[in-house]
Design a protein around this motif. Structure first.
Motif, PDB file in Angstrom:
ATOM      1  N   ALA A 245      -7.715  14.856  27.054  1.00 13.79           N
ATOM      2  CA  ALA A 245      -7.989  14.179  25.784  1.00 13.79           C
ATOM      3  C   ALA A 245      -9.463  13.850  25.650  1.00 13.79           C
ATOM      4  N   VAL A 246     -10.053  13.308  26.697  1.00 15.10           N
ATOM      5  CA  VAL A 246     -11.467  12.934  26.662  1.00 15.10           C
ATOM      6  C   VAL A 246     -12.342  14.160  26.438  1.00 15.10           C
ATOM      7  N   ASP A 247     -12.064  15.241  27.153  1.00 12.31           N
ATOM      8  CA  ASP A 247     -12.875  16.449  26.999  1.00 12.31           C
ATOM      9  C   ASP A 247     -12.834  16.962  25.555  1.00 12.31           C
ATOM     10  N   THR A 248     -11.646  16.958  24.961  1.00 10.86           N
ATOM     11  CA  THR A 248     -11.503  17.531  23.626  1.00 10.86           C
ATOM     12  C   THR A 248     -12.053  16.615  22.543  1.00 10.86           C
ATOM     13  N   VAL A 249     -11.729  15.314  22.608  1.00  9.20           N
ATOM     14  CA  VAL A 249     -12.209  14.433  21.539  1.00  9.20           C
ATOM     15  C   VAL A 249     -13.713  14.229  21.630  1.00  9.20           C
ATOM     16  N   VAL A 415      -1.689  18.316  17.643  1.00 15.62           N
ATOM     17  CA  VAL A 415      -1.089  17.598  18.769  1.00 15.62           C
ATOM     18  C   VAL A 415      -1.580  18.254  20.055  1.00 15.62           C
ATOM     19  N   ASN A 416      -2.245  17.490  20.891  1.00 21.01           N
ATOM     20  CA  ASN A 416      -2.823  17.965  22.146  1.00 21.01           C
ATOM     21  C   ASN A 416      -3.798  19.128  21.908  1.00 21.01           C
ATOM     22  N   GLY A 417      -4.632  18.992  20.905  1.00 26.97           N
ATOM     23  CA  GLY A 417      -5.634  20.009  20.629  1.00 26.97           C
ATOM     24  C   GLY A 417      -6.677  19.482  19.672  1.00 26.97           C
ATOM     25  N   ILE A 418      -7.676  20.287  19.416  1.00 25.67           N
ATOM     26  CA  ILE A 418      -8.779  19.885  18.552  1.00 25.67           C
ATOM     27  C   ILE A 418      -8.442  20.200  17.095  1.00 25.67           C
ATOM     28  N   VAL A 419      -8.841  19.323  16.203  1.00 21.24           N
ATOM     29  CA  VAL A 419      -8.704  19.583  14.768  1.00 21.24           C
ATOM     30  C   VAL A 419      -9.805  20.568  14.371  1.00 21.24           C
ATOM     31  N   LYS A 420      -9.408  21.679  13.800  1.00 22.02           N
ATOM     32  CA  LYS A 420     -10.376  22.717  13.456  1.00 22.02           C
ATOM     33  C   LYS A 420      -9.895  23.469  12.228  1.00 22.02           C
ATOM     34  N   THR A 421     -10.795  24.218  11.629  1.00 20.96           N
ATOM     35  CA  THR A 421     -10.414  25.134  10.565  1.00 20.96           C
ATOM     36  C   THR A 421     -10.176  26.505  11.166  1.00 20.96           C
ATOM     37  N   ASP A 422      -9.168  27.190  10.650  1.00 17.77           N
ATOM     38  CA  ASP A 422      -8.746  28.483  11.171  1.00 17.77           C
ATOM     39  C   ASP A 422      -8.400  29.360   9.972  1.00 17.77           C
ATOM     40  N   PRO A 423      -8.985  30.545   9.853  1.00 18.05           N
ATOM     41  CA  PRO A 423      -8.700  31.388   8.694  1.00 18.05           C
ATOM     42  C   PRO A 423      -7.217  31.681   8.487  1.00 18.05           C
ATOM     43  N   ARG A 424      -6.408  31.548   9.543  1.00 12.34           N
ATOM     44  CA  ARG A 424      -4.986  31.863   9.438  1.00 12.34           C
ATOM     45  C   ARG A 424      -4.160  30.708   8.906  1.00 12.34           C
ATOM     46  N   LEU A 425      -4.763  29.498   8.823  1.00 13.21           N
ATOM     47  CA  LEU A 425      -4.010  28.296   8.481  1.00 13.21           C
ATOM     48  C   LEU A 425      -4.675  27.559   7.325  1.00 13.21           C
ATOM     49  N   PRO A 426      -3.893  26.964   6.417  1.00 15.35           N
ATOM     50  CA  PRO A 426      -4.500  26.222   5.310  1.00 15.35           C
ATOM     51  C   PRO A 426      -5.184  24.962   5.792  1.00 15.35           C
ATOM     52  N   SER A 427      -6.271  24.612   5.114  1.00 15.98           N
ATOM     53  CA  SER A 427      -7.060  23.441   5.487  1.00 15.98           C
ATOM     54  C   SER A 427      -7.455  22.686   4.230  1.00 15.98           C
ATOM     55  N   GLY A 428      -7.404  21.362   4.311  1.00 12.72           N
ATOM     56  CA  GLY A 428      -7.792  20.529   3.184  1.00 12.72           C
ATOM     57  C   GLY A 428      -7.330  19.109   3.416  1.00 12.72           C
ATOM     58  N   GLY A 429      -7.621  18.231   2.462  1.00 10.46           N
ATOM     59  CA  GLY A 429      -7.338  16.821   2.669  1.00 10.46           C
ATOM     60  C   GLY A 429      -6.506  16.203   1.576  1.00 10.46           C
ATOM     61  N   VAL A 430      -6.137  14.939   1.810  1.00 11.94           N
ATOM     62  CA  VAL A 430      -5.472  14.099   0.824  1.00 11.94           C
ATOM     63  C   VAL A 430      -6.330  12.847   0.634  1.00 11.94           C
ATOM     64  N   LYS A 431      -5.901  11.992  -0.277  1.00 11.56           N
ATOM     65  CA  LYS A 431      -6.660  10.789  -0.625  1.00 11.56           C
ATOM     66  C   LYS A 431      -8.085  11.201  -1.014  1.00 11.56           C
ATOM     67  N   ARG A 432      -9.095  10.522  -0.536  1.00 11.51           N
ATOM     68  CA  ARG A 432     -10.469  10.848  -0.945  1.00 11.51           C
ATOM     69  C   ARG A 432     -11.094  11.964  -0.105  1.00 11.51           C
ATOM     70  N   SER A 433     -10.266  12.687   0.616  1.00 12.66           N
ATOM     71  CA  SER A 433     -10.763  13.812   1.411  1.00 12.66           C
ATOM     72  C   SER A 433     -10.614  15.157   0.714  1.00 12.66           C
ATOM     73  N   GLY A 434     -10.056  15.158  -0.497  1.00  9.11           N
ATOM     74  CA  GLY A 434     -10.086  16.422  -1.198  1.00  9.11           C
ATOM     75  C   GLY A 434      -8.874  16.734  -2.031  1.00  9.11           C
ATOM     76  N   ILE A 435      -8.974  17.860  -2.730  1.00  6.15           N
ATOM     77  CA  ILE A 435      -7.926  18.400  -3.592  1.00  6.15           C
ATOM     78  C   ILE A 435      -7.866  19.904  -3.352  1.00  6.15           C
ATOM     79  N   GLY A 436      -6.661  20.415  -3.147  1.00  9.63           N
ATOM     80  CA  GLY A 436      -6.496  21.846  -2.948  1.00  9.63           C
ATOM     81  C   GLY A 436      -6.608  22.230  -1.486  1.00  9.63           C
ATOM     82  N   ARG A 437      -6.468  23.515  -1.230  1.00  9.52           N
ATOM     83  CA  ARG A 437      -6.509  24.034   0.133  1.00  9.52           C
ATOM     84  C   ARG A 437      -7.400  25.265   0.204  1.00  9.52           C
ATOM     85  N   GLU A 438      -7.997  25.424   1.370  1.00 12.36           N
ATOM     86  CA  GLU A 438      -8.766  26.621   1.669  1.00 12.36           C
ATOM     87  C   GLU A 438      -8.138  27.293   2.884  1.00 12.36           C
TER      88      GLU A 438
END
Length: 460
Positions: A245-249, A415-438
């Protein structure tokens, strides 16, 4: 006039002439003209172009990494990784766009009824400085493969990066007007959004700027996607592998000198392991070397601009004044450039500035949670909702993902990994972090006309 400054030294670099209104009109007209042909080009031909661009990215990753290091302070190893990821994105959409956009048959009272996905036209991408190559391809690769043309307005602090990306497409044989660099001054971006030839807008940046872009685009009745700020939580539970956890965060927190929307910004640790986690994190962060990003031995470069560094220091000092313990860093350094030390704040609580605002720099914030329910409540106590991470025992990960992910207010959960963007997976936010997905199959659908087709005669 776009003017780059080397954040390592504070030395001005080359200035680039800004585009005037006539230049904007000319660029949009070229994008419209090319769109009329590009929309009819088959997926194979579109893919061939993106694969040629990916080849150039891979061949020139060292040179592109140097430009990023000079203009915005990214360490060379991180810059090369960004270019490689951009090439992967181009290849991913080259391979998968046709499948993502395939017509879908839907039963109705028609003899045959279906939905097809048609391009819109010129799309404006308003891009920040912190990942100038990756964010251009995250925006451009799906839009181009969908049959649109792209107008790329980069932050004025990375003009050479923007020019280099446009040059890649030119050298790969792209039609003129397919992907253009728009070196606009920031006050002129509104004109580009309102331009009748621009059909849609993609924006990555702060929540405050995103609100302005959204208002302008909505006023013109144009679709838009916003990827905005974040104050991402990383929950560490008592049964987690603390070393992993320490290494990844810590990597998530300090990548690009902490200047990432999806970096782990609030580390929420369950009480039984809180002290041990803080001790291990302190040791891990203390081993990092801050310095010139062009020196391969350095892991942390400078903050991109002096105003960003000043704001970061204000956030740190306000949190310390409110009772946070500063275990390392936290002092404005002397000397040239815009460096800020890797900083560790412990015993941070939810009302402190480091939690209420997005911290864009190498500042780790550690908070204590009584249990999992308390940790989730702390994680959700924010105006943001971009990404989140949870660390637990490996054998518990799948069950915990099913239990906890739906309770966390974020666009993506690792879960047990780093939060990242990946071309194979949708990415985006809710609340004041965004609208829509990339990205992923969802991202390419943001800038298409989802057209229903009904073919008669009517059937009972």
């Amino acid at each position: 006039m776009p003017q780059a400054t080397d954040p390592t030294t504070g030395t001005p670099l080359k200035a680039y002439p800004a585009l005037d209104k006539a230049g904007l009109d000319q660029a949009v007209a070229a994008a419209q003209a090319t769109f009329r042909d590009w929309r009819k080009v088959g997926y194979a031909e579109r893919a061939a172009l993106l694969n040629r661009v990916a080849d150039l990215l891979e061949a020139e990753q060292d040179a592109l990494a140097v430009i990023m290091a000079e203009e915005m302070g990214k360490p060379l190893a991180e810059g090369r990784g960004e270019v490689q990821k951009s090439a992967f994105c181009a290849r991913h959409y080259a391979e998968n766009a046709e499948k993502y956009l395939a017509p879908v048959t839907l039963p109705s009272d028609a003899t045959h009824s279906y939905v097809q996905h048609l391009p819109l036209g010129p799309v404006l991408g308003i891009l920040p400085w912190n990942a100038p190559v990756w964010l251009a391809f995250r925006f451009g690769a799906p839009a181009l493969m969908a049959g649109n043309t792209c107008l790329m307005k980069h932050d004025p602090h990375v003009p050479a990066c923007a020019e280099a990306i446009a040059g890649l497409f030119e050298r790969a044989g792209a039609p003129p007007g397919l992907l253009q660099n728009l070196p606009l001054d920031n006050p002129d971006v509104a004109d580009a959004i309102r331009h009748p030839g621009v059909c849609a807008v993609s924006f990555t940046g702060s929540s405050a700027a995103g609100a302005k872009v959204a208002a302008l685009a909505a006023g013109e009745i144009k679709p838009f996607v916003l990827e905005l700020g974040g104050s991402d939580p990383a929950i560490v539970l008592a049964d987690a592998d603390l070393d992993a956890a320490v290494d990844t965060v810590s990597l998530s927190r300090i990548i690009n000198a902490g200047q990432s929307c999806i970096a782990a910004k609030r580390l929420i640790v369950e009480a039984p392991v809180y002290d041990a986690f803080v001790e291990k994190l302190h040791a891990r962060l203390a081993a990092l070397k801050v310095g010139d990003p062009r020196d391969e031995s350095n892991q942390v470069g400078p903050i991109a601009r002096p105003d960003l560094r000043d704001n970061l220091h204000r956030q740190v000092q306000a949190s310390v004044d409110a009772g946070a313990r500063c275990l390392m860093g936290g002092e404005m350094p002397e000397g040239p450039g815009y460096f800020y030390p890797v900083t560790l704040l412990a015993d941070v609580t939810g009302e402190m500035t480091a939690c209420r605002e997005e911290t864009f720099g190498p500042v780790a914030v550690v908070m204590k949670a009584a249990d999992l329910d308390d940790a989730i409540a702390i994680a959700n106590d924010t105006q943001y909702g971009l990404g989140a991470a949870v660390w637990t025992a490996p054998e518990r990960a799948a069950a915990l993902a099913a239990q906890v992910a739906s309770e966390i207010e974020a666009g993506q959960v690792a879960v047990n990994g780093i939060v990242k963007t990946d071309p194979r997976l949708p990415s985006g936010g809710v609340k004041r972090s965004g609208i829509g997905r990339e990205l992923g199959p969802h991202g390419i659908l943001e800038f298409v006309n989802v057209q229903q087709v009904w073919v008669g005669p009517k059937v009972d």
